[in-house]
Structure formats: C-alpha cells, structure tokens
Design a protein around this motif. Sequence first.
Motif, mmCIF file in Angstrom:
data_model
loop_
_atom_site.group_PDB
_atom_site.id
_atom_site.type_symbol
_atom_site.label_atom_id
_atom_site.label_comp_id
_atom_site.label_asym_id
_atom_site.label_seq_id
_atom_site.Cartn_x
_atom_site.Cartn_y
_atom_site.Cartn_z
ATOM 1 N N GLU A 1 0.828 -1.198 0.000
ATOM 2 C CA GLU A 1 0.000 0.000 0.000
ATOM 3 C C GLU A 1 0.869 1.257 0.000
ATOM 4 O OE1 GLU A 1 -3.480 1.907 2.782
ATOM 5 O OE2 GLU A 1 -3.309 -0.274 2.676
ATOM 6 N N VAL A 2 1.986 1.226 0.711
ATOM 7 C CA VAL A 2 2.890 2.376 0.750
ATOM 8 C C VAL A 2 3.435 2.658 -0.645
ATOM 9 C CG1 VAL A 2 5.153 3.145 1.595
ATOM 10 C CG2 VAL A 2 3.489 2.182 3.179
ATOM 11 N N LEU A 3 3.831 1.614 -1.370
ATOM 12 C CA LEU A 3 4.332 1.792 -2.735
ATOM 13 C C LEU A 3 3.240 2.369 -3.628
ATOM 14 C CD1 LEU A 3 6.529 1.499 -4.864
ATOM 15 C CD2 LEU A 3 5.777 -0.876 -5.198
ATOM 16 N N GLU A 4 2.045 1.851 -3.494
ATOM 17 C CA GLU A 4 0.916 2.352 -4.291
ATOM 18 C C GLU A 4 0.666 3.839 -4.013
ATOM 19 O OE1 GLU A 4 -3.902 1.706 -4.399
ATOM 20 O OE2 GLU A 4 -2.648 -0.009 -3.866
ATOM 21 N N LEU A 5 0.671 4.233 -2.754
ATOM 22 C CA LEU A 5 0.454 5.644 -2.401
ATOM 23 C C LEU A 5 1.579 6.524 -2.941
ATOM 24 C CD1 LEU A 5 -0.824 5.246 1.269
ATOM 25 C CD2 LEU A 5 -2.163 5.960 -0.726
ATOM 26 N N ASP A 6 2.799 6.012 -2.891
ATOM 27 C CA ASP A 6 3.943 6.760 -3.416
ATOM 28 C C ASP A 6 3.795 6.996 -4.917
ATOM 29 O OD1 ASP A 6 6.573 7.956 -3.184
ATOM 30 O OD2 ASP A 6 7.318 6.171 -4.230
ATOM 31 N N ILE A 7 3.424 5.958 -5.659
ATOM 32 C CA ILE A 7 3.233 6.084 -7.114
ATOM 33 C C ILE A 7 2.101 7.067 -7.403
ATOM 34 C CG2 ILE A 7 2.595 4.832 -9.225
ATOM 35 C CD1 ILE A 7 5.384 4.059 -8.178
ATOM 36 N N GLU A 8 1.021 6.974 -6.653
ATOM 37 C CA GLU A 8 -0.111 7.891 -6.852
ATOM 38 C C GLU A 8 0.317 9.346 -6.640
ATOM 39 O OE1 GLU A 8 -4.588 8.785 -5.073
ATOM 40 O OE2 GLU A 8 -3.445 7.089 -4.307
ATOM 41 N N GLU A 9 1.076 9.601 -5.569
ATOM 42 C CA GLU A 9 1.540 10.967 -5.295
ATOM 43 C C GLU A 9 2.456 11.478 -6.406
ATOM 44 O OE1 GLU A 9 3.374 11.211 -1.441
ATOM 45 O OE2 GLU A 9 1.571 10.471 -0.434
ATOM 46 N N ARG A 10 3.357 10.629 -6.866
ATOM 47 C CA ARG A 10 4.289 11.046 -7.917
ATOM 48 C C ARG A 10 3.568 11.313 -9.231
ATOM 49 N NH1 ARG A 10 9.656 7.325 -7.313
ATOM 50 N NH2 ARG A 10 9.680 7.192 -5.058
ATOM 51 N N LEU A 11 2.607 10.453 -9.577
ATOM 52 C CA LEU A 11 1.834 10.675 -10.806
ATOM 53 C C LEU A 11 1.087 12.011 -10.729
ATOM 54 C CD1 LEU A 11 0.325 7.147 -11.528
ATOM 55 C CD2 LEU A 11 1.995 8.373 -12.927
ATOM 56 N N GLU B 1 -0.324 -0.811 -11.870
ATOM 57 C CA GLU B 1 -0.300 -1.844 -10.823
ATOM 58 C C GLU B 1 1.051 -1.753 -10.133
ATOM 59 O OE1 GLU B 1 -1.818 -4.893 -8.508
ATOM 60 O OE2 GLU B 1 -2.901 -3.953 -10.145
ATOM 61 N N THR B 2 1.063 -1.915 -8.818
ATOM 62 C CA THR B 2 2.313 -1.891 -8.057
ATOM 63 C C THR B 2 2.475 -3.212 -7.317
ATOM 64 O OG1 THR B 2 1.224 -0.881 -6.147
ATOM 65 C CG2 THR B 2 2.225 0.613 -7.743
ATOM 66 N N LYS B 3 3.703 -3.682 -7.243
ATOM 67 C CA LYS B 3 4.001 -4.920 -6.523
ATOM 68 C C LYS B 3 5.266 -4.718 -5.708
ATOM 69 C CE LYS B 3 0.685 -7.439 -8.201
ATOM 70 N NZ LYS B 3 -0.428 -7.834 -7.370
ATOM 71 N N ASN B 4 5.152 -4.938 -4.407
ATOM 72 C CA ASN B 4 6.305 -4.824 -3.519
ATOM 73 C C ASN B 4 6.569 -6.199 -2.898
ATOM 74 O OD1 ASN B 4 8.349 -3.929 -1.918
ATOM 75 N ND2 ASN B 4 7.132 -2.564 -0.666
ATOM 76 N N THR B 5 7.020 -7.133 -3.737
ATOM 77 C CA THR B 5 7.305 -8.490 -3.288
ATOM 78 C C THR B 5 8.700 -8.900 -3.732
ATOM 79 O OG1 THR B 5 6.397 -9.487 -5.286
ATOM 80 C CG2 THR B 5 4.872 -9.166 -3.466
ATOM 81 N N ARG B 6 9.189 -9.989 -3.188
ATOM 82 C CA ARG B 6 10.542 -10.437 -3.494
ATOM 83 C C ARG B 6 10.654 -11.158 -4.825
ATOM 84 N NH1 ARG B 6 11.211 -12.791 2.343
ATOM 85 N NH2 ARG B 6 11.674 -10.888 3.452
#
Length: 170
Positions: free
Chosen positions: A64-74, A113-118
């Motif tokens: 969710e943090v990655l998604e929010l970061d991408i949204e803010e940057r866009l 789509e954002t994915k923060n996985t290994r």
Amino acid sequence: ELDLEIARRLAVEKQRLEESLRRDAGEEQALKLREKDKQIDDLKKLVEEMKRKSEQGSQERQGEVLELDIEERLSALFHHDQIRPVPKGMRGADLVQEVCGSGGQACGTIVWETKNTRNWSPVWIDKLKEDQRAVGASLAVLVTVALPADVRDFGRVGGVWVASVSAWPA
C-alpha cells in the motif's frame, strides 16, 4: 495394652489419612499443572497466529505504501490528469490515470499496478491485461520491486510496460 492398641490403630489410620490427603493433593496439583500446560500451549498457538497475521499485514502495508507513493508522484508529474485509486476490495488495477490534454479533454487511460514483493510472478501480467481491458485503457504499467529475468529496469512484457521501482521517476 488397650491404650497401645488404640495408639497403634490411630497411628495407622493417621498414616492412611495422610497418604490419602497427599494422593488427593498430588492429583489435584497434577490436574492444575496439566491445566496450566494447556493454557500455555493455547497461548503459544495464539502468539504464533498473531505473529503470522502481523507479518501478513506488514506485507500488505508495504504494498500500500508503494501504491500511495506512485499515486503521489503521478499527481505531481501530471497536473492535468486525473489519478484515481481503485478502492480496496474492488477488482482492478491499483490506479487509473485519465490522461487529459491542456484543454482538459480526455486523451486516453493508463492502468497502473504496483508490486512490492521479493519474487516475480508472470500471473501479474495476465491480471493487469484483464484490468486494462475492463477499463478500456490504452496502456498498462506495472511498477515492481521484483522484475522478470529478461528485464533490467524497464521493458515490455506480454504487452505490459514493466518498470523497476528504482527506474520509476523520483
């Protein structure tokens, strides 16, 4: 002799009564110890379950943090565009970007789509393409920590643009 006999019988009865009391107390103690052991085992299981749930929540939070970061940057990079997050529980990509011209007219749509996985999963591509079709978007972009083996920082995989988080504009 009678006094000795009575004293002996009393001593035997006293000893039998003491043994009975010790046995009863021992059984009661053993029962209490088993109850405590059961309680400890139940608490250990509860701690393990809570730990597992905590770690799972942590992974969801990282995504969710990655998604929010991408949204803010866009939003910061594309002032005229409308950036909408897809609500939790709703099927679809994480973000939908309605690209608008300088006059405010809609020019197209991009799903993000954002994915923060290994580990990389090729299933993400098919799911994102389905989300793209459902919205009628022109482009689909996946920003991910884990990339497929043949993509270095940015590339096209199965009709979807894939970017590493490090290649994403700061």
